[in-house]
Scaffold this motif. Structure first.
Motif, PDB file in Angstrom:
ATOM      1  N   PHE A  93       5.558  -6.077  -0.015  1.00  0.00           N
ATOM      2  CA  PHE A  93       5.316  -5.981  -1.453  1.00  0.00           C
ATOM      3  C   PHE A  93       3.987  -5.256  -1.660  1.00  0.00           C
ATOM      4  O   PHE A  93       2.924  -5.786  -1.340  1.00  0.00           O
ATOM      5  CB  PHE A  93       5.239  -7.372  -2.076  1.00  0.00           C
ATOM      6  CG  PHE A  93       6.569  -8.002  -2.372  1.00  0.00           C
ATOM      7  CD1 PHE A  93       6.822  -8.587  -3.606  1.00  0.00           C
ATOM      8  CD2 PHE A  93       7.584  -8.026  -1.421  1.00  0.00           C
ATOM      9  CE1 PHE A  93       8.052  -9.179  -3.892  1.00  0.00           C
ATOM     10  CE2 PHE A  93       8.814  -8.615  -1.690  1.00  0.00           C
ATOM     11  CZ  PHE A  93       9.044  -9.193  -2.928  1.00  0.00           C
ATOM     12  N   LYS A 144       2.829  -3.557  -4.849  1.00  0.00           N
ATOM     13  CA  LYS A 144       3.090  -3.168  -6.239  1.00  0.00           C
ATOM     14  C   LYS A 144       1.861  -2.637  -6.963  1.00  0.00           C
ATOM     15  O   LYS A 144       1.985  -2.030  -8.022  1.00  0.00           O
ATOM     16  CB  LYS A 144       3.653  -4.371  -7.008  1.00  0.00           C
ATOM     17  CG  LYS A 144       4.990  -4.877  -6.495  1.00  0.00           C
ATOM     18  CD  LYS A 144       5.477  -6.040  -7.338  1.00  0.00           C
ATOM     19  CE  LYS A 144       6.823  -6.546  -6.890  1.00  0.00           C
ATOM     20  NZ  LYS A 144       7.323  -7.675  -7.713  1.00  0.00           N
ATOM     21  N   THR A 145       0.680  -2.872  -6.389  1.00  0.00           N
ATOM     22  CA  THR A 145      -0.561  -2.472  -7.060  1.00  0.00           C
ATOM     23  C   THR A 145      -1.530  -1.840  -6.064  1.00  0.00           C
ATOM     24  O   THR A 145      -1.398  -2.020  -4.842  1.00  0.00           O
ATOM     25  CB  THR A 145      -1.253  -3.691  -7.694  1.00  0.00           C
ATOM     26  OG1 THR A 145      -1.678  -4.586  -6.646  1.00  0.00           O
ATOM     27  CG2 THR A 145      -0.316  -4.425  -8.651  1.00  0.00           C
ATOM     28  N   ILE A 151       7.949  -1.636  -4.351  1.00  0.00           N
ATOM     29  CA  ILE A 151       7.010  -1.510  -5.470  1.00  0.00           C
ATOM     30  C   ILE A 151       7.554  -2.071  -6.779  1.00  0.00           C
ATOM     31  O   ILE A 151       6.891  -1.982  -7.808  1.00  0.00           O
ATOM     32  CB  ILE A 151       6.549  -0.054  -5.664  1.00  0.00           C
ATOM     33  CG1 ILE A 151       7.702   0.836  -6.092  1.00  0.00           C
ATOM     34  CG2 ILE A 151       5.900   0.485  -4.399  1.00  0.00           C
ATOM     35  CD1 ILE A 151       7.225   2.180  -6.596  1.00  0.00           C
ATOM     36  N   GLY A 152       8.768  -2.659  -6.740  1.00  0.00           N
ATOM     37  CA  GLY A 152       9.263  -3.321  -7.938  1.00  0.00           C
ATOM     38  C   GLY A 152      10.700  -2.972  -8.270  1.00  0.00           C
ATOM     39  O   GLY A 152      11.396  -2.292  -7.504  1.00  0.00           O
ATOM     40  N   ASN A 188       5.005   4.209 -11.939  1.00  0.00           N
ATOM     41  CA  ASN A 188       5.207   4.089 -10.490  1.00  0.00           C
ATOM     42  C   ASN A 188       4.623   5.271  -9.729  1.00  0.00           C
ATOM     43  O   ASN A 188       4.363   5.164  -8.526  1.00  0.00           O
ATOM     44  CB  ASN A 188       6.704   4.005 -10.162  1.00  0.00           C
ATOM     45  CG  ASN A 188       7.327   2.674 -10.560  1.00  0.00           C
ATOM     46  OD1 ASN A 188       6.628   1.693 -10.775  1.00  0.00           O
ATOM     47  ND2 ASN A 188       8.645   2.651 -10.652  1.00  0.00           N
TER      48      ASN A 188
END
Length: 290
Positions: free
Chosen positions: A196, A198-199, A220-221, A228
């Motif tokens: 994960f 994502k940020t 990333i989601g 994105n």
């Protein structure tokens, strides 16, 4: 005649595995190379829990075989523990949605679980039963890659099973943070992970933990959105493939045409891997012209 009948029966029982569209992975270096971002437009399909269709339940070996008869893919699957600590494949902590059982999986022994049958997307009972992770590993070897989601199985138990089976060249583990990634990396510096990321803060945490990017793909989601691009650019610069999951949103669109357009756009916006409950539909969508 008996010999022919036996051959047909064996072929049906094995789902004619020689006809499967297998991934070209035989050693750890192949695994890392297959999931390394090169910028050449690679598009990889992941079957979310295998797939979830009429006649084909999620987290079933027969479903994995159905997908591979139609398209190369790897599979995100869900390991959980029975009452007597056998690792089986089941997404929910309870049996009701996807099986003929009731209540918590953890209240059943493996001998009891073996008697249950899996349900398909429409709730129909299929001939298929819940597989053990060991059975899935044995089946997947030489055919595909399995990505183990993080459920209730202790990480050390997963690591021990992978080592016992010498399976790290066709298995990866999902990690939700840098701490989990560090555990698996320390256990085996060549282990592949679906992380994960994502940020930007999450990215920095993995780097601070010393996890090599060659060991990871990045989830990333589940939203295909312009924002994105920041993560795509950061991760691609590090040679990391980026994955979007269509399962929570785009797989639920009403028509095949709407879903196909969404799948194509996910790749067009920069994703390298698309995870879906409908991997065969994704493959068909990618064959079509816009």
């Amino acid at each position: 005649m008996k010999t022919l009948s036996l051959f047909i029966a064996v072929c049906i029982a094995s789902t004619c595995y020689s006809q499967l569209k297998k991934l070209p992975i035989k050693k750890t270096a192949d695994l890392h190379a297959f999931f390394h971002y090169t910028g050449k437009g690679e598009r990889i399909i992941s079957g979310h829990r295998g797939s979830y269709l009429k006649g084909y339940p999620e987290n079933a070996i027969e479903t994995f075989a159905y997908v591979l008869k139609n398209t190369p893919a790897f599979f995100e699957i869900d390991p959980r523990l029975t009452k007597d600590s056998v690792i089986v494949l089941l997404h929910d902590a309870t049996l009701d949605r996807t099986t003929t059982g009731k209540g918590k999986l953890s209240d059943y022994t493996w001998e009891e679980v073996k008697q249950l049958r899996l349900k398909d997307r429409d709730g129909n009972i299929t001939p298929y039963r819940i597989p053990t992770l060991q059975e899935a590993i044995d089946w997947a070897r030489g055919k595909t890659v399995l990505n183990l989601d993080k459920k209730d199985v202790p990480m050390q138990m997963i690591a021990d099973l992978l080592r016992k089976n010498k399976a790290d060249h066709f298995m990866m583990v999902t990690v939700h943070n840098a701490k989990q990634a560090k555990f698996y990396f320390n256990d085996n510096p060549e282990r592949m992970m679906s992380a994960f990321v994502k940020t930007e803060d999450a990215l920095k945490e993995y780097e601070a933990a010393g996890i090599p990017w060659k060991n990871m793909i990045a989830y990333i989601g589940s939203e295909n959105k312009p924002a994105n691009k920041v993560m795509f650019d950061l991760l691609h610069a590090r040679g990391v493939m980026c994955m979007i999951s269509a399962a929570p949103v785009y797989d639920k669109l009403a028509t095949v045409q709407e879903r196909a357009a969404a799948y194509r756009d996910i790749f067009a916006q920069g994703a390298d891997i698309l995870e879906s409950d409908l991997p065969v539909e994704v493959a068909e969508a990618m064959k079509q012209k816009h």
